[in-house]
Design an enzyme around this catalytic site. Structure first.
Site, mmCIF file in Angstrom:
data_model
loop_
_atom_site.group_PDB
_atom_site.id
_atom_site.type_symbol
_atom_site.label_atom_id
_atom_site.label_comp_id
_atom_site.label_asym_id
_atom_site.label_seq_id
_atom_site.Cartn_x
_atom_site.Cartn_y
_atom_site.Cartn_z
ATOM 1 N N VAL A 323 0.829 -1.200 0.000
ATOM 2 C CA VAL A 323 0.000 0.000 0.000
ATOM 3 C C VAL A 323 0.866 1.254 0.000
ATOM 4 O O VAL A 323 0.617 2.204 -0.754
ATOM 5 C CB VAL A 323 -0.965 -0.010 1.200
ATOM 6 C CG1 VAL A 323 -1.716 1.318 1.306
ATOM 7 C CG2 VAL A 323 -1.956 -1.163 1.076
ATOM 8 N N GLN A 326 2.400 2.287 -3.355
ATOM 9 C CA GLN A 326 1.478 2.934 -4.271
ATOM 10 C C GLN A 326 1.010 4.289 -3.762
ATOM 11 O O GLN A 326 0.840 5.236 -4.538
ATOM 12 C CB GLN A 326 0.264 2.032 -4.509
ATOM 13 C CG GLN A 326 -0.747 2.577 -5.500
ATOM 14 C CD GLN A 326 -0.185 2.763 -6.909
ATOM 15 O OE1 GLN A 326 0.798 2.127 -7.261
ATOM 16 N NE2 GLN A 326 -0.803 3.610 -7.700
ATOM 17 N N GLU A 327 0.793 4.394 -2.458
ATOM 18 C CA GLU A 327 0.240 5.619 -1.898
ATOM 19 C C GLU A 327 1.249 6.766 -1.863
ATOM 20 O O GLU A 327 0.914 7.909 -2.182
ATOM 21 C CB GLU A 327 -0.274 5.360 -0.474
ATOM 22 C CG GLU A 327 -1.538 4.514 -0.405
ATOM 23 C CD GLU A 327 -2.795 5.301 -0.750
ATOM 24 O OE1 GLU A 327 -2.676 6.499 -1.075
ATOM 25 O OE2 GLU A 327 -3.893 4.717 -0.702
ATOM 26 N N SER A 328 2.485 6.469 -1.432
ATOM 27 C CA SER A 328 3.421 7.558 -1.151
ATOM 28 C C SER A 328 4.816 7.317 -1.697
ATOM 29 O O SER A 328 5.681 8.189 -1.536
ATOM 30 C CB SER A 328 3.522 7.759 0.360
ATOM 31 O OG SER A 328 4.143 6.628 0.968
ATOM 32 N N TYR A 430 -5.562 1.384 -9.050
ATOM 33 C CA TYR A 430 -5.040 1.239 -7.694
ATOM 34 C C TYR A 430 -5.132 -0.201 -7.212
ATOM 35 O O TYR A 430 -4.169 -0.747 -6.643
ATOM 36 C CB TYR A 430 -5.831 2.153 -6.764
ATOM 37 C CG TYR A 430 -5.379 2.144 -5.329
ATOM 38 C CD1 TYR A 430 -4.395 3.008 -4.882
ATOM 39 C CD2 TYR A 430 -5.951 1.272 -4.402
ATOM 40 C CE1 TYR A 430 -3.980 3.012 -3.561
ATOM 41 C CE2 TYR A 430 -5.544 1.262 -3.082
ATOM 42 C CZ TYR A 430 -4.562 2.135 -2.669
ATOM 43 O OH TYR A 430 -4.152 2.127 -1.356
#
Length: 449
Positions: A323, A326-328, A430
């Site tokens: 996660v 992909q997020e940060s 996503y």
């Protein structure tokens, strides 16, 4: 965009300025996108033979809705004959798609056209038509992420047509190219070979999270490679910058070197972005040649922090890595336009609900607290959706309320098709990215090619 426009007024800037301004305005609000289109059309007419005009035509070809065709019709004749424009016209049914794919088989516009047409047919369950589209472009002339997508869906369509042997052949071809990522996972599931299965919950039998494996830089430059080998990444980065000056790498090999050097000096934000660009420009790459790049794309960052947060929440730590990547891109200080903050991009309101008290933005930038709260939220979603990975990950992006409205029988029997039917393009991508990251992290620790 607005600031630059007010400074420039109605006057035309340089070709580079007009392109940058037009691109920025397309992402704006209110009347700004229309102004951006106007600027790009003006650029294309004033400098019709420039590379910037070709890029302007590409940007206009990506405008949403059929109204984009009216914009494209206003381009100079030569630009109307470029691959992006012709591909958009083919997608809208104004010309034969086969002709476009045959004329520009290695142009990204053709790759996108092929996939969008195939996806339309797949969602309509028109298996024969989807397979016919997917067979036109050779996977040997595609970047690996696109080749494995093509091979997976070709096998999927063939299985639905009763061509089981052909389907399994194409899934095996996929795994020979790249056993990692979303389509590597789905191929082994379809082949009945998901051993061990994808883990989201903590498993006491699983190996503990290990740090990233050191890899040689492989730049082909002895001094640069020696600095890297001697664990002097900052000196290696400065050497690289001295050699290249302000030139931006475009080919896969220098992109990989620069991306890894950026990682070495702690810049995962740009480093991972460049490695992903390299992967999308590297045509014909296969395992094991692509294995070092795959490992660089899945570094273990904040390992102890994620391991502790995952253990407390009953999750596998690779889920937090997947996660966060992909997020940060593992950048603790990053904030989204929507207000999400930190490694796992936790919204302040969600953080306050999970913590039982207000949580400041500065607190959310702390890796330990962000990981703890993000892990709690993932565990809550996992319980809500009874361990379903697709619903859990889609909910982390779009919210459980939206995802509840997307549930249907397709999810159980054809989850891949369910993902492609997600109405939010961002969530669709996503879900595939995070689940692909998760599979890669777990597979790279136990297997090579």
């Amino acid at each position: 965009g607005a600031g630059a426009l007010s400074g420039l007024g109605p006057r035309r800037g340089s070709v580079g300025t007009e392109l940058a301004l037009g691109r920025a305005l397309l992402k704006g609000t209110s009347t700004q996108p229309a102004e951006g289109e106007k600027r790009l059309l003006g650029l294309s007419r004033h400098w019709p033979t420039s590379p910037e005009a070709a890029e302007a035509a590409r940007l206009l070809s990506e405008r949403p809705g059929p109204a984009a065709l009216a914009l494209l019709a206003q381009l100079p004749p030569a630009l109307r004959q470029t691959a992006p424009v012709q591909a958009r016209q083919a997608f809208e049914g104004e010309r034969a798609w086969r002709e476009v794919l045959a004329r520009w088989p290695v142009d990204p516009a053709s790759w996108d056209l092929s996939w969008e047409l195939a996806r339309q047919r797949l969602l309509k369950r028109e298996w024969a038509q989807a397979a016919a589209i997917l067979k036109v472009l050779s996977p040997d002339r595609l970047p690996t992420p696109l080749a494995v997508r093509q091979l997976f869906w070709l096998g999927f369509a063939e299985q639905r047509l009763g061509q089981e042997e052909q389907a399994r052949y194409h899934w095996r071809q996929l795994l020979q190219r790249s056993p990692w990522g979303y389509y590597g996972w789905r191929a082994v599931v379809r082949l009945g070979e998901e051993r061990p299965p994808l883990r989201l919950k903590a498993d006491p039998q699983a190996a503990p999270l290990a740090p990233s494996v050191w890899q040689p830089l492989g730049s082909g430059q002895p001094r640069l490679d020696r600095l890297w080998r001697l664990d002097q990444p900052l000196e290696a980065w400065e050497e690289w910058r001295h050699q290249r000056g302000s030139r931006t790498p475009m080919a896969p090999a220098p992109l990989i070197v620069e991306g890894r050097l950026r990682q070495g000096v702690g810049d995962d934000w740009m480093g991972l972005a460049q490695l992903e660009q390299a992967q999308l420009r590297w045509i014909g790459a296969r395992c094991p040649v692509a294995l070092p790049l795959e490992r660089s794309l899945h570094p273990v960052r904040h390992g102890a922090t994620f391991a502790g947060a995952a253990a407390a929440a009953g999750l596998d730590p690779t889920l937090l890595l997947a996660v966060a990547k992909q997020e940060s891109r593992f950048t603790a200080g990053v904030a989204s336009p929507a207000g999400a903050i930190g490694l796992l991009q936790v919204m302040p309101a969600t953080a306050a609900e999970l913590a039982g008290a207000p949580v400041s933005e500065d607190q959310l930038r702390q890796p330990e607290l962000n990981a703890e709260l993000g892990a709690r939220y993932l565990a809550l979603l996992l319980r809500q959706w009874q361990g379903n990975p697709f619903l859990t990950i889609a909910s982390y992006n779009a919210g459980p309320g939206a995802v509840q409205g997307w549930r249907n029988p397709t999810l159980e029997l054809e989850p891949e098709l369910w993902v492609e039917a997600i109405p939010y393009p961002e969530t669709r991508l996503y879900a595939k990215k995070v689940l692909g990251n998760l599979w890669s992290y777990q597979q790279l620790s136990v297997r090579g090619c």
